[in-house]
Design a protein around this motif. Structure first.
Motif, PDB file in Angstrom:
ATOM      1  N   ARG A 286      56.717  38.657  17.488  1.00 22.57           N
ATOM      2  CA  ARG A 286      57.797  38.519  16.528  1.00 22.57           C
ATOM      3  C   ARG A 286      57.447  39.276  15.239  1.00 22.57           C
ATOM      4  NH1 ARG A 286      58.657  33.695  17.430  1.00 22.57           N
ATOM      5  NH2 ARG A 286      57.135  32.919  15.939  1.00 22.57           N
TER       6      ARG A 286
ATOM      7  N   ASP B 111      57.766  43.100  15.923  1.00 24.76           N
ATOM      8  CA  ASP B 111      59.167  43.514  15.974  1.00 24.76           C
ATOM      9  C   ASP B 111      59.819  43.385  14.593  1.00 24.76           C
ATOM     10  OD1 ASP B 111      61.416  44.405  17.665  1.00 24.76           O
ATOM     11  OD2 ASP B 111      62.320  42.519  16.984  1.00 24.76           O
ATOM     12  N   GLY B 112      59.545  42.254  13.947  1.00 23.26           N
ATOM     13  CA  GLY B 112      60.159  41.999  12.637  1.00 23.26           C
ATOM     14  C   GLY B 112      59.758  43.050  11.618  1.00 23.26           C
ATOM     15  N   PHE B 113      58.446  43.365  11.565  1.00 24.00           N
ATOM     16  CA  PHE B 113      57.995  44.302  10.535  1.00 24.00           C
ATOM     17  C   PHE B 113      58.397  45.739  10.856  1.00 24.00           C
ATOM     18  CE2 PHE B 113      55.758  40.576   9.247  1.00 24.00           C
ATOM     19  CZ  PHE B 113      55.744  40.683   7.863  1.00 24.00           C
TER      20      PHE B 113
ATOM     21  N   ARG C 149      61.185  46.410  12.221  1.00 27.01           N
ATOM     22  CA  ARG C 149      62.576  46.429  11.804  1.00 27.01           C
ATOM     23  C   ARG C 149      62.695  46.537  10.277  1.00 27.01           C
ATOM     24  NH1 ARG C 149      67.293  45.249  14.509  1.00 27.01           N
ATOM     25  NH2 ARG C 149      65.993  45.845  16.259  1.00 27.01           N
ATOM     26  N   ILE C 150      61.821  45.805   9.581  1.00 27.32           N
ATOM     27  CA  ILE C 150      61.823  45.856   8.115  1.00 27.32           C
ATOM     28  C   ILE C 150      61.512  47.288   7.639  1.00 27.32           C
ATOM     29  CG2 ILE C 150      60.569  45.082   6.060  1.00 27.32           C
ATOM     30  CD1 ILE C 150      60.280  42.359   7.491  1.00 27.32           C
TER      31      ILE C 150
ATOM     32  N   ASP D  56      55.434  34.862   9.880  1.00 24.61           N
ATOM     33  CA  ASP D  56      56.652  34.118  10.190  1.00 24.61           C
ATOM     34  C   ASP D  56      57.330  33.660   8.903  1.00 24.61           C
ATOM     35  OD1 ASP D  56      56.831  34.407  12.861  1.00 24.61           O
ATOM     36  OD2 ASP D  56      56.176  32.370  13.403  1.00 24.61           O
TER      37      ASP D  56
ATOM     38  N   LEU E 155      59.005  36.671   7.405  1.00 19.21           N
ATOM     39  CA  LEU E 155      60.209  37.028   8.162  1.00 19.21           C
ATOM     40  C   LEU E 155      61.333  36.024   7.896  1.00 19.21           C
ATOM     41  CD1 LEU E 155      58.662  38.099  11.608  1.00 19.21           C
ATOM     42  CD2 LEU E 155      59.629  39.600   9.844  1.00 19.21           C
TER      43      LEU E 155
ATOM     44  N   ARG F 124      62.810  36.690   4.545  1.00 21.35           N
ATOM     45  CA  ARG F 124      63.656  37.884   4.602  1.00 21.35           C
ATOM     46  C   ARG F 124      64.990  37.565   5.301  1.00 21.35           C
ATOM     47  NH1 ARG F 124      62.920  43.477   3.823  1.00 21.35           N
ATOM     48  NH2 ARG F 124      64.517  44.661   4.941  1.00 21.35           N
TER      49      ARG F 124
ATOM     50  N   GLN G 246      68.582  38.095   3.781  1.00 21.08           N
ATOM     51  CA  GLN G 246      69.626  38.925   4.399  1.00 21.08           C
ATOM     52  C   GLN G 246      70.894  38.136   4.643  1.00 21.08           C
ATOM     53  OE1 GLN G 246      68.352  40.953   7.906  1.00 21.08           O
ATOM     54  NE2 GLN G 246      67.230  42.500   6.726  1.00 21.08           N
TER      55      GLN G 246
ATOM     56  N   PRO H 146      63.340  33.379  18.272  1.00 21.65           N
ATOM     57  CA  PRO H 146      63.360  34.541  19.159  1.00 21.65           C
ATOM     58  C   PRO H 146      62.318  35.576  18.728  1.00 21.65           C
ATOM     59  CG  PRO H 146      65.521  34.115  18.166  1.00 21.65           C
ATOM     60  CD  PRO H 146      64.506  33.325  17.403  1.00 21.65           C
ATOM     61  N   VAL H 147      61.845  36.352  19.709  1.00 24.01           N
ATOM     62  CA  VAL H 147      60.896  37.429  19.396  1.00 24.01           C
ATOM     63  C   VAL H 147      61.634  38.568  18.663  1.00 24.01           C
ATOM     64  CG1 VAL H 147      59.559  39.283  20.457  1.00 24.01           C
ATOM     65  CG2 VAL H 147      59.244  36.938  21.225  1.00 24.01           C
ATOM     66  N   ASP H 148      62.844  38.832  19.123  1.00 22.86           N
ATOM     67  CA  ASP H 148      63.636  39.926  18.561  1.00 22.86           C
ATOM     68  C   ASP H 148      64.086  39.576  17.142  1.00 22.86           C
ATOM     69  OD1 ASP H 148      66.104  41.422  17.917  1.00 22.86           O
ATOM     70  OD2 ASP H 148      65.730  42.308  19.901  1.00 22.86           O
ATOM     71  N   PHE H 149      63.743  40.458  16.168  1.00 17.33           N
ATOM     72  CA  PHE H 149      64.006  40.132  14.767  1.00 17.33           C
ATOM     73  C   PHE H 149      65.504  39.992  14.478  1.00 17.33           C
ATOM     74  CE2 PHE H 149      64.430  41.327  10.197  1.00 17.33           C
ATOM     75  CZ  PHE H 149      63.800  40.210   9.702  1.00 17.33           C
ATOM     76  N   THR H 150      66.307  40.832  15.104  1.00 19.99           N
ATOM     77  CA  THR H 150      67.756  40.749  14.895  1.00 19.99           C
ATOM     78  C   THR H 150      68.274  39.377  15.321  1.00 19.99           C
ATOM     79  OG1 THR H 150      67.766  43.081  15.499  1.00 19.99           O
ATOM     80  CG2 THR H 150      69.903  42.005  15.275  1.00 19.99           C
TER      81      THR H 150
END
Lengths: 483, 147
Positions: free
Chosen positions: A264, A267-269, A271-272, B16, B19, B22, B26, B120-124
């Protein structure tokens, strides 16, 4: 952890032969005990018989004395009558004669088992009869011709020397007595021998019995000790298996939780980075961040599939009757809702009723049908036929498609976990679907197989035992887990 | 007890946390996000003890986002102690965790969690999930009175 199959089989046959040997040993011992008991009974019977003979011999001797006594009494009574003429002596004589007769009869009965004694008895009876006749004549002469004539007759029959017949009778009874005494001695000896034999046989029997009893006790005690020992081992093994299962559970928990958190973050970073610094990245830089995103997504999917697969083995089956036709229709509609793009033909024939865990059978159909929808050539229209038929103790179900198919040369890879016959680029997937199908069907006691040719479509078959077939044997839950 | 409008995030993984912050940003969720790093600190914050002794315990968060795998005291134990205490008995708790083990889901609801969300793993998707959470718990949901 668990015993190997070979060891289990060896253990079973070992305990089997032990049981057989034990049975044979006990049957043999029982036969010996019964034979000995019969022998003891027989010798005891003989001893009893001998003692009956001894008692009989004693009685013969006694009766013999009685015979002689009665004869003397009869003679002296007649003598008294001859001298006095008093009728009272005749009554005495009658008593003596009847006593004599009954004793003679008794004597015959008692010596019935000896031919020589019977011969002597007949001679004795004849002589006694002769003597009685003489006495009768004497009484008659005394009554009709008077005392003098009687004395005269007596003198003529009995000369002054001892009467020969009396001597002969005496000699006969003496013989009989002697014979009877000889038999008595012999029987007494026999009785002693038989008794000794009975006692010896009884002793042997008792000793043998004690021996067998002790052996049986020892054997049983050894068996119990062995059973206790095996139970202890079994308990320890069970504990080990449980510990291993707990460890595995902890492992899959860690996989589920700890492997996903870093993904996570990656993927998150990434994306950032795109969001905050996208303006400063050229297209190649953005593409590379896209690769990172795609691979984290894929890894996340792999982890989830792996966990699903591992859970399949652990969850106990909750079986019931399943309307397979309705289930297949349901699953297909759900798949089309999720992926409505393009045309598809679905041909569902009435299927035999299934027996199994509805949620798991749904997974089987979902994987097979989604494969059938997925593996179509570029621009082709998927055509799926689902059919089924009873086949002896099982029902066979078939999902047939017109897709790209596969080369049977790679058949052995088909149902393996994370095994794929097509590239990720051609058809996306992690390669766990058919492994799940196989595991679920196997746990239901069924089989899975497939037929295909490249570009000519595939047919996937699976069988489920009838509820009535009784061959429904689910693999134990603990044998699941990771390959 | 007053509503602070705060959100208490119980999360030990700093990435985490970042994220999540953030995602809130958002989604234009402007409520203050109070972050605690382990189960003990979460309880200290809620009951105004230990490192948070000076805090007004009446100033309760709107919702608690609770991870399960935490240092010192784990999330399920935090939940159990919250539900055992009159002050936090009815406080909305959303279990927000990586796991989707059936065991965890069942235990969480048994102990009185109001919701269970798998990160979820996917940030979106993660941003989307946080948005839904914020909308539901901070806007739509009516909290029980007098807590």
């Amino acid at each position: 952890m668990a015993m190997t199959k070979a060891a289990r089989v060896a253990g079973a046959s070992r305990s089997g032969s032990l049981q057989r040997r034990l049975t044979v040993a006990f049957a043999g011992a029982l036969a010996v005990v019964i034979a000995l008991a019969l022998a003891v009974f027989h010798t005891a019977e003989r001893a009893l018989d001998s003692s009956r003979h001894v008692a009989q011999a004693h009685e013969v001797l006694q009766v013999m004395v009685g015979v002689e006594g009665a004869l003397l009494m009869a003679q002296s009574a007649v003598r008294g009558f001859v001298i006095t003429g008093d009728a009272i002596y005749l009554r005495d004589r009658d008593n003596a004669v009847s006593s004599l007769e009954s004793r003679v009869q008794r004597l015959r009965d008692l010596t019935a088992d000896s031919e020589s004694q019977q011969r002597r008895w007949r001679m004795l009876r004849d002589r006694l009869d002769g003597r009685m006749e003489l006495l009768d004549r004497l009484v008659l002469i005394r009554q009709t011709k008077g005392a003098d004539a009687a004395r005269e007759f007596l003198r003529s029959v009995y000369p002054p020397r001892p009467p020969a017949t009396t001597g002969r009778i005496h000699a006969l009874t003496g013989d009989m007595v002697e014979e009877e005494e000889r038999r008595l001695a012999q029987r007494t000896q026999e009785e002693e021998r038989a008794s000794a034999l009975a006692v010896a046989a009884g002793l042997v029997l008792a000793v043998l019995f004690v021996l067998l009893f002790s052996l049986g006790y020892l054997a049983i005690r050894r068996q119990i000790a062995e059973a206790v020992r095996l139970n202890v081992i079994l308990a320890r093994r069970t504990e080990e298996v449980e510990a291993a299962n707990r460890e595995l559970e902890g492992f899959s928990y860690s996989v589920s939780h700890d492997l996903r958190a870093p993904l996570r973050a990656i993927d998150g970073f990434a994306r950032i980075l795109v969001e905050d610094y996208g303006g400063r990245l050229d297209d190649e830089g953005k593409r590379r961040l896209g690769v990172i995103h795609e691979n984290t997504r894929r890894m996340g999917q792999l982890i989830d599939d792996l966990l699903d697969f591992s859970r399949l083995g652990k969850r106990p089956l909750a079986c019931s009757a399943v309307d397979m036709t309705a289930l297949a229709g349901d699953v297909y509609r759900e798949l089309r809702v999720a992926h409505p793009e393009g045309e598809a033909v679905f041909d569902l024939a009435p299927l035999p009723q299934g027996w199994g865990d509805p949620a798991m059978l749904r997974q089987v159909l979902a994987n097979l049908l989604s494969n059938a929808l997925k593996y179509v050539p570029q621009g082709g229209t998927p055509r799926i036929e689902v059919s089924g038929r009873p086949n002896g103790a099982e029902n066979v179900y078939c999902v047939k498609d017109n897709g790209v198919g596969f080369d049977m040369a790679y058949y052995d890879k088909l149902f393996g976990v994370f095994q794929r016959l097509h590239s990720e680029k051609e058809f996306p997937g992690t390669g766990v679907g058919l492994a799940i199908v196989q595991r679920v069907v196997t746990r239901h006691g069924g089989r899975v197989w497939a037929e295909s040719k490249p570009d000519e479509g595939s047919s996937f078959y699976f069988s489920l035992p009838n509820a009535a077939s009784g061959s429904f044997a689910a693999a134990p839950a603990a044998t699941g887990g990771l390959k | 007890m007053n509503r602070s409008g705060n959100i208490l995030l119980v999360e030990d993984n700093p990435y985490d946390v970042e994220l999540t912050l953030r995602a809130f940003e958002q989604n234009k969720i402007l409520n203050k996000l109070q972050v605690v790093r382990d189960g003990q600190e979460a309880l200290d914050y809620l009951f105004a003890s230990g490192a948070h002794a000076g805090r007004d315990p009446k100033n309760a968060p709107e919702v608690v986002l609770l991870d399960l795998k935490l240092p010192k005291i784990d999330g399920l134990e935090v939940l159990r102690r919250m539900r055992a205490d009159e002050r936090t008995r009815r406080l909305p708790v959303v279990v927000l965790t990586s796991s989707n083990e059936e065991k965890d889901i069942v235990s969480s609801y048994d102990l009185g969690a109001n919701s269970f969300v798998r990160k979820p793993v996917d940030f979106t998707q993660f941003v989307h999930a946080v948005n839904q959470l914020g909308l539901y718990w901070l806007v739509l949901n009516e909290t029980p009175p007098g807590t």
